[in-house]
Motif scaffolding. Structure first.
Motif, PDB file in Angstrom:
ATOM      1  N   ILE A  21     -34.780 -16.388  40.675  1.00  0.00           N
ATOM      2  CA  ILE A  21     -35.534 -15.644  39.663  1.00  0.00           C
ATOM      3  C   ILE A  21     -34.679 -15.420  38.425  1.00  0.00           C
ATOM      4  O   ILE A  21     -35.144 -15.547  37.295  1.00  0.00           O
ATOM      5  N   GLY A  22     -33.403 -15.093  38.642  1.00  0.00           N
ATOM      6  CA  GLY A  22     -32.483 -14.918  37.516  1.00  0.00           C
ATOM      7  C   GLY A  22     -32.334 -16.191  36.704  1.00  0.00           C
ATOM      8  O   GLY A  22     -32.296 -16.155  35.470  1.00  0.00           O
ATOM      9  N   LYS A  23     -32.235 -17.325  37.386  1.00  0.00           N
ATOM     10  CA  LYS A  23     -32.108 -18.599  36.682  1.00  0.00           C
ATOM     11  C   LYS A  23     -33.374 -18.929  35.900  1.00  0.00           C
ATOM     12  O   LYS A  23     -33.306 -19.460  34.791  1.00  0.00           O
ATOM     13  N   ILE A  24     -34.524 -18.610  36.461  1.00  0.00           N
ATOM     14  CA  ILE A  24     -35.782 -18.824  35.743  1.00  0.00           C
ATOM     15  C   ILE A  24     -35.830 -17.934  34.506  1.00  0.00           C
ATOM     16  O   ILE A  24     -36.206 -18.371  33.420  1.00  0.00           O
ATOM     17  N   THR A  26     -33.358 -16.715  32.747  1.00  0.00           N
ATOM     18  CA  THR A  26     -32.404 -17.108  31.711  1.00  0.00           C
ATOM     19  C   THR A  26     -32.648 -18.518  31.189  1.00  0.00           C
ATOM     20  O   THR A  26     -31.984 -18.960  30.259  1.00  0.00           O
ATOM     21  N   GLY A  27     -33.573 -19.238  31.801  1.00  0.00           N
ATOM     22  CA  GLY A  27     -33.927 -20.565  31.324  1.00  0.00           C
ATOM     23  C   GLY A  27     -33.079 -21.679  31.915  1.00  0.00           C
ATOM     24  O   GLY A  27     -33.166 -22.817  31.464  1.00  0.00           O
ATOM     25  N   GLU A  28     -32.246 -21.369  32.912  1.00  0.00           N
ATOM     26  CA  GLU A  28     -31.431 -22.418  33.539  1.00  0.00           C
ATOM     27  C   GLU A  28     -32.295 -23.434  34.274  1.00  0.00           C
ATOM     28  O   GLU A  28     -31.993 -24.623  34.260  1.00  0.00           O
ATOM     29  N   ILE A  29     -33.345 -22.950  34.942  1.00  0.00           N
ATOM     30  CA  ILE A  29     -34.268 -23.846  35.625  1.00  0.00           C
ATOM     31  C   ILE A  29     -35.684 -23.528  35.163  1.00  0.00           C
ATOM     32  O   ILE A  29     -35.955 -22.434  34.664  1.00  0.00           O
TER      33      ILE A  29
END
Length: 78
Positions: A21-24, A26-29
């Motif tokens: 969820i954090g990666k989503i 921040t736009g990483e994935i």
């Protein structure tokens, strides 16, 4: 890795899901979820059709009942 209802891969544990969820966020994935389901789309069509077939008086009756249910009879304060 377990699969969700639509076959998408997702983490099995809470920490892995939080990281995802954090990666989503921040736009990483990229978030791979689809839009609304077919059942939701059909349900909204049914509601519109029902409202179109109803008389204005009946719609007002239902709206008044809903407002009374939501706003009427507030809890008593001590």
């Amino acid at each position: 890795m377990p699969k969700g209802p639509n076959g998408e891969k997702r983490p099995a544990d809470a920490i892995g899901l939080a990281v995802m969820i954090g990666k989503i966020a921040t736009g990483e994935i990229e978030d791979t979820r689809e839009g609304s389901s077919a059942a939701a789309q059909l349900g909204s069509l049914g509601g519109k059709k029902r409202a179109a077939n109803m008389t204005p008086e009946r719609r007002a009756e239902i709206a008044k009942a809903a407002a009374e249910k939501r706003w009427g009879n507030p809890p008593k304060q001590a």
